[in-house]
Design an enzyme around this catalytic site. Sequence first.
Site, PDB file in Angstrom:
ATOM      1  CG  HIS A  13      55.504  24.153 -46.190  1.00  0.00           C
ATOM      2  ND1 HIS A  13      54.404  24.786 -45.661  1.00  0.00           N
ATOM      3  CD2 HIS A  13      55.521  22.910 -45.632  1.00  0.00           C
ATOM      4  CE1 HIS A  13      53.758  23.965 -44.856  1.00  0.00           C
ATOM      5  NE2 HIS A  13      54.422  22.815 -44.803  1.00  0.00           N
ATOM      6  CG  HIS A  16      56.333  25.356 -41.872  1.00  0.00           C
ATOM      7  ND1 HIS A  16      56.986  24.643 -42.859  1.00  0.00           N
ATOM      8  CD2 HIS A  16      55.745  24.442 -41.075  1.00  0.00           C
ATOM      9  CE1 HIS A  16      56.800  23.350 -42.645  1.00  0.00           C
ATOM     10  NE2 HIS A  16      56.048  23.198 -41.584  1.00  0.00           N
ATOM     11  CB  CYS A 121      46.501   9.404 -40.207  1.00  0.00           C
ATOM     12  SG  CYS A 121      47.480  10.322 -41.432  1.00  0.00           S
ATOM     13  CB  CYS A 124      47.346  12.928 -38.416  1.00  0.00           C
ATOM     14  SG  CYS A 124      46.394  13.580 -39.754  1.00  0.00           S
ATOM     15  CB  CYS A 138      44.074  10.602 -43.130  1.00  0.00           C
ATOM     16  SG  CYS A 138      44.431  12.188 -42.352  1.00  0.00           S
ATOM     17  CG  HIS A 141      47.872  13.837 -44.143  1.00  0.00           C
ATOM     18  ND1 HIS A 141      47.608  13.825 -42.802  1.00  0.00           N
ATOM     19  CD2 HIS A 141      48.908  14.681 -44.324  1.00  0.00           C
ATOM     20  CE1 HIS A 141      48.474  14.618 -42.178  1.00  0.00           C
ATOM     21  NE2 HIS A 141      49.257  15.164 -43.074  1.00  0.00           N
ATOM     22  CE  LYS A 289      48.418  21.687 -43.062  1.00  0.00           C
ATOM     23  NZ  LYS A 289      48.777  20.684 -42.064  1.00  0.00           N
ATOM     24  CE  LYS A 292      59.429  15.020 -47.635  1.00  0.00           C
ATOM     25  NZ  LYS A 292      60.395  14.316 -46.815  1.00  0.00           N
TER      26      LYS A 292
HETATM   27 ZN   LIG Z   1      46.569  12.380 -41.679  1.00  0.00          ZN
END
Ligand SMILES: [Zn+2]
Length: 496
Positions: A13, A16, A121, A124, A138, A141, A289, A292
């Site tokens: 994505h 990256h 998490c 992570c 988290c 996330h 961020k 996915k």
């Molecule tokens: Zn996380």
Amino acid sequence: MTTPIYYVNAEPHLGHAYTTIIGDAFTRWHRLLGDDVKFRTGTDEHGLKIQQAADAAGMSPQEFTDSIAPKFSHAWDRLNIAYDDFIRTTEPRHVAAVQELLQRCYDAGDIELDVFEGKYCVACEEYYSDDELVDGLCPIHRRPVEYFEEENYFFRLSRFQDRLLDWYAKHPTAMKPEHRGNEALGLIRGGLRDFSISRTSIDWGVPLPWDPTHVAYVWFDALTNYLAATGFGDPDRDYTEWWPADYHLIGKDILRQHCVYWPAMLMSAGVDLPKGWAIGGWLLSGGEKMSKTSGNTVKPLDLIEDVGLDGFRYYVLADTPYGADGDFTYEGLVGRYNADLANNLGNLVARVATVVDRKCGGVGPAPDPASTLAAAAATAVADTTTHWDNVQPSRALEATWQLIRATNAHLEQNEPWKAEPGPAVDAVLGDALEALRIIAILASPAIPDTAQQVWERIGMPGAVADQRLPAATTWGQYASGAPVVKGASLFPRIAS
Ligand SMILES: [Zn+2]
């Protein structure tokens, strides 16, 4: 030069692509300087998330990673990424390096068995203390963490606080930009906790050499790719030929692992530390961020269809100061394309070719050695160089674009399109062609295909990428007498 290895639980994505394009442009810049650069990227293919994603897809983990890893290498090929090596953590050379590093740290007494419990998490692959969680979730996330308790091997990171602070004190510019480096120093000063490096609950990983009932977990596996790519762990190769790395390019979310864990692991193993880290922010989409798990992914290859490959690369490099967060919007992409590429660079190239055709018979005249543009070119070269040295591609391109603006202004002041053909018109157009020659060189790391096209249209022979700085950018080297070709519009305006 390295990018992080990308986790293959999702397709490539924009996040990256962001880091990888910066690594590519930085590599190309150093090649212009004559440096011998190896640029390494790759994929991270072990761990619980992969095992789970493979299960969900009804495949073995190896089949699953075999199906995703090529999507990354294909994406980098389409984005014109000049990588030399693509490492997959399922390759034997990587497994050998991980086992070598683990064994060295174990022999040094820095890896020990212990019981661990904590909140974890899965996305992570990281434990969090209560004060690191945000509303119990988290911090990366924003999803629930799980309580884990297990017997693990631990790396005694807590022993490395003073050694890390001493090392960074001796290498104050190793982490760029400075504000991101200060975050890492803050983490070290705040106290270091030992971290778990193994699991018995999964088997999709590298077995510990002294206790194969455990597999290496996440960081000892993933980070070691940087060494594996140099031949570390291969008795037939001297890994110090390419180690230490000059730059690890990373995102701010993996700062702790790269700037705290990794140097401590290397110290324990008696391996030299990297010379530098370049720490980027996130390219955000709608303020979050791109990943996915948050579902707001933008497929980079789709954007190439709208603004072209170099239009996309330019936006990624130019729009956000490296280290800061950027906010991706489609309007921002088109706006920058129209302003900097269509109206500035594209317009300059078309205008010069048109007037050379009308006033000089399509043959490029010589530049004036005493041109007022020569000073602007020298400034652009110096500033572009400084900003690339500091891993600030947006500022480097801004410095290059100053020369484009100065050249457009030079044409507008002199209005060669209104004058009769003759020495005065020739001098103005020779200056503009010489400026374009220098611009093509300076812009080539960011927009390599376009830079080569400009190079050819103004009649320069060979490849712009073969030019060497600083010699190639001194004023007055335009090969006069060469045919100047008009060609199609480099960057057609996009209706916004
Ligand atoms: Zn996380």
